[in-house]
Design a protein around this motif. Structure first.
Motif, mmCIF file in Angstrom:
data_model
loop_
_atom_site.group_PDB
_atom_site.id
_atom_site.type_symbol
_atom_site.label_atom_id
_atom_site.label_comp_id
_atom_site.label_asym_id
_atom_site.label_seq_id
_atom_site.Cartn_x
_atom_site.Cartn_y
_atom_site.Cartn_z
ATOM 1 N N GLY A 106 0.717 -1.169 -0.099
ATOM 2 C CA GLY A 106 -0.011 0.162 0.007
ATOM 3 C C GLY A 106 0.652 1.388 -0.034
ATOM 4 N N TRP A 107 0.231 2.309 0.576
ATOM 5 C CA TRP A 107 0.982 3.619 0.720
ATOM 6 C C TRP A 107 1.115 4.039 2.058
ATOM 7 N N PHE A 108 2.205 4.364 2.418
ATOM 8 C CA PHE A 108 2.786 4.304 4.047
ATOM 9 C C PHE A 108 2.923 6.006 4.267
ATOM 10 N N THR A 109 2.753 6.146 5.457
ATOM 11 C CA THR A 109 2.809 7.829 5.921
ATOM 12 C C THR A 109 4.397 7.949 6.140
ATOM 13 N N GLU A 110 5.236 7.187 6.559
ATOM 14 C CA GLU A 110 6.490 7.258 6.461
ATOM 15 C C GLU A 110 7.362 7.477 5.216
ATOM 16 N N ASP A 111 6.515 7.353 4.200
ATOM 17 C CA ASP A 111 7.172 7.689 2.468
ATOM 18 C C ASP A 111 6.831 9.227 2.009
ATOM 19 N N PHE A 112 6.047 9.819 3.028
ATOM 20 C CA PHE A 112 5.541 11.043 2.392
ATOM 21 C C PHE A 112 5.820 12.166 3.687
ATOM 22 N N THR A 113 6.105 13.543 3.108
ATOM 23 C CA THR A 113 6.584 14.650 4.101
ATOM 24 C C THR A 113 5.033 14.946 4.581
#
Length: 347
Positions: A106-113
């Protein structure tokens, strides 16, 4: 003089009654807005928290995860495709990771500012709940949740507390984004770092609670998952104890050395049979109280699919059962129902 004597006599008569009423009020079970009022609004949004407060919740509960740049935000999981439009806005960021021993895609918060996360909009996670608010609300930071609680406390003339949970603390620590330091820093900056601050910090892991016990003086709460599961820090340490093992009186006494309460899955208090009918209540509440721990079970919901047959479709009946058993608070998706049931219980 005679009038003064009458007044003094009246005060003497009323004082024990007032003290008893105050004591009863202090013992009233608290209502915790689980992810806000997520039965009505997309979870972990300021709108959801605001509605829970409007409905009378005493505490609002932000689950905390980290952004790439180390900012704590409120999401139930660090994988956010089910609760935001991230897949549409950042299709190339899809990844596969191992979280607490499980492969997750999926998409993970730690990969986004934080700036990138602020371009997302929240949506309802569950198909059968209201989706009319999808796309309206941002992902809030922990600081925004603190600010909301303080603002609403002033506006409502009552204290609104916060009940943050550290999500996957071992995982976040392993990638250099530990949750404990920024959480404690934010609470200290808010002046909410004392034993009587309107804060509980909760976790499904033991070690990070022990760590925070040395870092801040607010009450800590150990959460219990299903009985045959283990805290993930136990898995890492090869500790074979399960959540069921940790309900034993001697384990509760050990937990009381660093925590003020437990947050058990409600089926650890009132079990269920294979046909979903209920068993008799066990001794967990009594055992926890003997150890000096408060008990805040989760999660109470209105929908018939979540209610045992004995409740006959009435969610208030479930609250009443647990209030009578002596719980000190409840996590609820529907704060209005929880408050209504509590009011009936206290009459």
């Amino acid at each position: 003089m005679r009038f003064l004597q009458y007044c003094l006599a009246f005060i003497a008569l009323m004082t024990p009654m007032l003290e008893e009423a105050a004591m009863a009020a202090s013992k009233a079970p608290i209502v915790i807005g689980h992810r806000g009022a997520c039965g009505y609004r997309p979870e972990h949004t300021l709108a959801s928290y605001e509605l829970a407060i409007e409905m009378g919740a005493d505490f609002i509960e932000p689950d905390l995860v980290s952004t790439k740049d180390g900012v704590l935000v409120a999401r139930h999981e660090n994988e956010i495709s089910g609760t935001t439009d991230v897949a549409e806005k950042f299709p190339a960021r899809k990844a596969t990771k191992t979280i607490d021993g499980q492969k997750v895609e999926g998409w993970f918060t730690e990969d986004f500012t934080l700036a990138e996360l602020k371009t997302l909009r929240a949506k309802e996670r569950l198909e059968f709940r209201d989706h009319s608010h999808d796309g309206k609300y941002e992902v809030p930071t922990f600081q925004e949740v603190i600010d909301l609680a303080k603002k609403q406390s002033q506006a409502k003339g009552r204290t609104i507390g916060i009940y943050p949970e550290t999500k996957h603390p071992s995982y976040f620590r392993s990638i250099g984004l530990g949750l404990e330091v920024p959480l404690v820093k934010a609470l200290k900056a808010a002046g909410w770092d004392k034993a009587d601050s309107p804060v509980f910090i909760q976790s499904f892991e033991i070690q990070n609670l022990k760590d925070m016990h040395t870092m801040i003086n607010v009450p800590l709460v150990f959460l219990y998952d299903e009985p045959d599961m283990r805290p993930y820090d136990f898995v890492v340490a090869n500790d074979k104890r399960t959540y069921a093992d940790l309900t034993k009186p001697e384990e509760l006494k050990a937990i009381a050395a660093f925590a003020k309460g437990i947050g058990p899955w409600k089926r650890l208090i009132v079990g269920e049979n294979p046909d979903k009918t209920l068993k008799a209540a066990g001794s967990l509440i009594e055992d926890a109280h003997k150890a000096g721990l408060v008990v805040h079970p989760y999660t109470f919901r209105n929908e018939p699919r979540y209610l045992a047959p004995e409740y006959k479709g009435d969610p208030e009946a479930e609250y009443m059962q647990f209030f009578k058993l002596g719980v000190d608070g409840v996590f609820s998706d529907f704060s209005d129902t929880a408050v209504k049931a509590r009011d009936k219980f206290l009459k």
